[in-house]
Design a protein around this motif. Sequence first.
Motif, short mmCIF file in Angstrom:
data_model
loop_
_atom_site.label_atom_id
_atom_site.label_comp_id
_atom_site.label_asym_id
_atom_site.label_seq_id
_atom_site.Cartn_x
_atom_site.Cartn_y
_atom_site.Cartn_z
N MET A 252 97.70 -50.16 80.55
CA MET A 252 98.60 -49.24 81.26
C MET A 252 97.78 -48.29 82.12
O MET A 252 96.74 -47.81 81.70
N ALA A 253 98.26 -48.06 83.34
CA ALA A 253 97.56 -47.15 84.23
C ALA A 253 97.63 -45.72 83.70
O ALA A 253 98.62 -45.32 83.09
N ALA A 254 96.57 -44.95 83.95
CA ALA A 254 96.55 -43.57 83.50
C ALA A 254 97.61 -42.77 84.25
O ALA A 254 97.88 -42.99 85.43
N VAL A 255 98.23 -41.81 83.54
CA VAL A 255 99.21 -40.93 84.16
C VAL A 255 98.47 -39.81 84.87
O VAL A 255 97.62 -39.14 84.28
N ARG A 256 98.80 -39.60 86.12
CA ARG A 256 98.11 -38.57 86.88
C ARG A 256 98.57 -37.18 86.46
O ARG A 256 99.76 -36.89 86.43
N PRO A 257 97.64 -36.27 86.19
CA PRO A 257 98.01 -34.87 86.01
C PRO A 257 98.51 -34.29 87.33
O PRO A 257 98.14 -34.76 88.42
N VAL A 258 99.33 -33.27 87.23
CA VAL A 258 99.83 -32.53 88.39
C VAL A 258 99.36 -31.09 88.28
O VAL A 258 99.54 -30.45 87.23
N ILE A 259 98.77 -30.58 89.34
CA ILE A 259 98.44 -29.16 89.43
C ILE A 259 99.49 -28.50 90.30
O ILE A 259 99.81 -28.99 91.40
N VAL A 260 100.03 -27.38 89.83
CA VAL A 260 100.93 -26.55 90.64
C VAL A 260 100.17 -25.28 90.99
O VAL A 260 99.84 -24.47 90.11
N ARG A 261 99.88 -25.13 92.27
CA ARG A 261 99.10 -23.98 92.73
C ARG A 261 99.42 -23.76 94.20
O ARG A 261 99.38 -24.71 94.99
N PHE A 262 99.74 -22.52 94.57
CA PHE A 262 100.07 -22.19 95.95
C PHE A 262 98.96 -21.28 96.49
O PHE A 262 99.06 -20.06 96.47
N PRO A 263 97.85 -21.89 96.95
CA PRO A 263 96.61 -21.14 97.15
C PRO A 263 96.42 -20.65 98.58
O PRO A 263 96.88 -21.26 99.55
N ALA A 264 95.70 -19.55 98.72
CA ALA A 264 95.14 -19.18 100.01
C ALA A 264 93.96 -20.10 100.32
O ALA A 264 93.60 -20.97 99.52
N LEU A 265 93.35 -19.91 101.48
CA LEU A 265 92.26 -20.81 101.91
C LEU A 265 91.11 -20.82 100.90
O LEU A 265 90.69 -21.89 100.43
N GLY A 266 90.60 -19.65 100.56
CA GLY A 266 89.49 -19.61 99.60
C GLY A 266 89.89 -20.11 98.23
O GLY A 266 89.10 -20.77 97.55
N ASP A 267 91.13 -19.82 97.81
CA ASP A 267 91.62 -20.32 96.53
C ASP A 267 91.63 -21.84 96.49
O ASP A 267 91.39 -22.45 95.45
N THR A 268 91.96 -22.46 97.64
CA THR A 268 91.98 -23.92 97.70
C THR A 268 90.59 -24.48 97.44
O THR A 268 90.43 -25.47 96.72
N VAL A 269 89.58 -23.86 98.03
CA VAL A 269 88.21 -24.31 97.79
C VAL A 269 87.84 -24.14 96.32
O VAL A 269 87.29 -25.06 95.69
N LEU A 270 88.15 -22.99 95.73
CA LEU A 270 87.85 -22.77 94.32
C LEU A 270 88.58 -23.76 93.43
O LEU A 270 88.06 -24.19 92.39
N LEU A 271 89.79 -24.14 93.84
CA LEU A 271 90.59 -25.07 93.04
C LEU A 271 89.96 -26.45 92.94
O LEU A 271 90.27 -27.21 92.02
N THR A 272 89.05 -26.79 93.86
CA THR A 272 88.42 -28.11 93.78
C THR A 272 87.63 -28.29 92.49
O THR A 272 87.42 -29.43 92.05
N THR A 273 87.22 -27.20 91.86
CA THR A 273 86.54 -27.30 90.56
C THR A 273 87.50 -27.85 89.51
O THR A 273 87.15 -28.76 88.74
N LEU A 274 88.71 -27.30 89.45
CA LEU A 274 89.72 -27.78 88.50
C LEU A 274 90.14 -29.20 88.83
O LEU A 274 90.29 -30.04 87.92
N ILE A 275 90.32 -29.49 90.10
CA ILE A 275 90.73 -30.84 90.52
C ILE A 275 89.71 -31.88 90.04
O ILE A 275 90.07 -32.89 89.43
N ARG A 276 88.46 -31.63 90.31
CA ARG A 276 87.42 -32.59 89.92
C ARG A 276 87.34 -32.74 88.40
O ARG A 276 87.25 -33.86 87.88
N ALA A 277 87.40 -31.61 87.67
CA ALA A 277 87.29 -31.68 86.21
C ALA A 277 88.45 -32.46 85.61
O ALA A 277 88.25 -33.29 84.70
N LEU A 278 89.67 -32.25 86.10
CA LEU A 278 90.81 -32.99 85.58
C LEU A 278 90.72 -34.47 85.93
O LEU A 278 91.06 -35.34 85.12
N ALA A 279 90.27 -34.77 87.15
CA ALA A 279 90.13 -36.17 87.54
C ALA A 279 89.12 -36.89 86.66
O ALA A 279 89.34 -38.04 86.25
N LEU A 280 88.02 -36.23 86.34
CA LEU A 280 87.02 -36.83 85.46
C LEU A 280 87.56 -36.97 84.04
O LEU A 280 87.33 -37.98 83.37
#
Length: 345
Positions: free
Chosen positions: A1-29
């Motif tokens: 069975m394919a893995a279920v993708r997590p969903v992040i809910v975040r409404f970020p400003a520009l800098g927040d979007t860059v910081l969020l890449t840490t969470l995105i990468r960690a969850l993907a891994l």
Amino acid sequence: MAAVRPVIVRFPALGDTVLLTTLIRALALRYGTPVDLLASGGWVEPLLAHNPHVGEIQLISSRRAPYALTPSQWAAVNWLKARPNAPIYYCERDPHSARLVARAVTDEARFVRAWDHWNDPHLHWVEWWLQIANLTPACVQPAPPPVDAPALTALYPSESDHAECARWISAQGWGNAPLVLLQPGHKKTSKRGRIATADHDKHWPAERWAAVIRGVLEHLPAARVLVCGSPREHGLVQEAIDAAGQGFDLAGRAVNLARDLPLPRLMALSARAHSMISVDTGPAHVAAAMDCRLVVLFGGFGWSRWKPRAPSGRVAALGPSAEGAAKVADISVAQVLSAWRELVA
């Protein structure tokens, strides 16, 4: 069975979007799959379009507008409903976001609510995102093993973005000149009638930016100082350049990029730049993620949570570490130039 993708809910400003890449990468891994994102802002897709850890991006135009009048909110609710088993990492704390998500998901077992796990006002955002990534909603059984992801941000401009930037630099006639980026404005400067909002804690007067331009060019005579900003900050940028040219021969070595710097170009340019000097704002986080040497001026928010994270760690933060009543105006030109010269030595 394919893995279920997590969903992040975040409404970020520009800098927040860059910081969020840490969470995105960690969850993907951790989950072994790209991560879907419910967000807002015209900068999100340009920054994340080529990120290998990002799956689908669903944007809304506003989370505060009435639901009945906002089609993008309808689409977001349907988008969430189409993911009935997805774990949701909910990273907001305002009632507008909560009401929107509750229209689609009511099962609390599917949520990690990030702000329920906030316990250290001095913890850097990326360190906190890594803690959140290793939490697991009750619906996920068995829980995937925790990950030890790097506490860094990451952006992925495309090869075509890099090629376009190289052509653009060549067309300006800059050749192999060291390119030093300056970022005097921040998001609040373009929201208030008079752009130079002198009372804001991040404001630094044009004459000080002018002195930095002259100091950089005296230290690196072959350099080009590229003063960055959004189109609405064009006047602010030009004010600093005009002040720098008073009694000093700029000879075209300081350039106003406020109308010529879309985000894909900013990412690629940051990767090629010699260095950047910036007030605490989103483009500084972009530059850091592209590993550009960086000096950042901090005011009332302090830098303990907000200092940009670069792969090489070549980021100098000036100003207070903790939140308080400080202003960027408390920082002198001499401090900025000294920090920059030490960083690039």
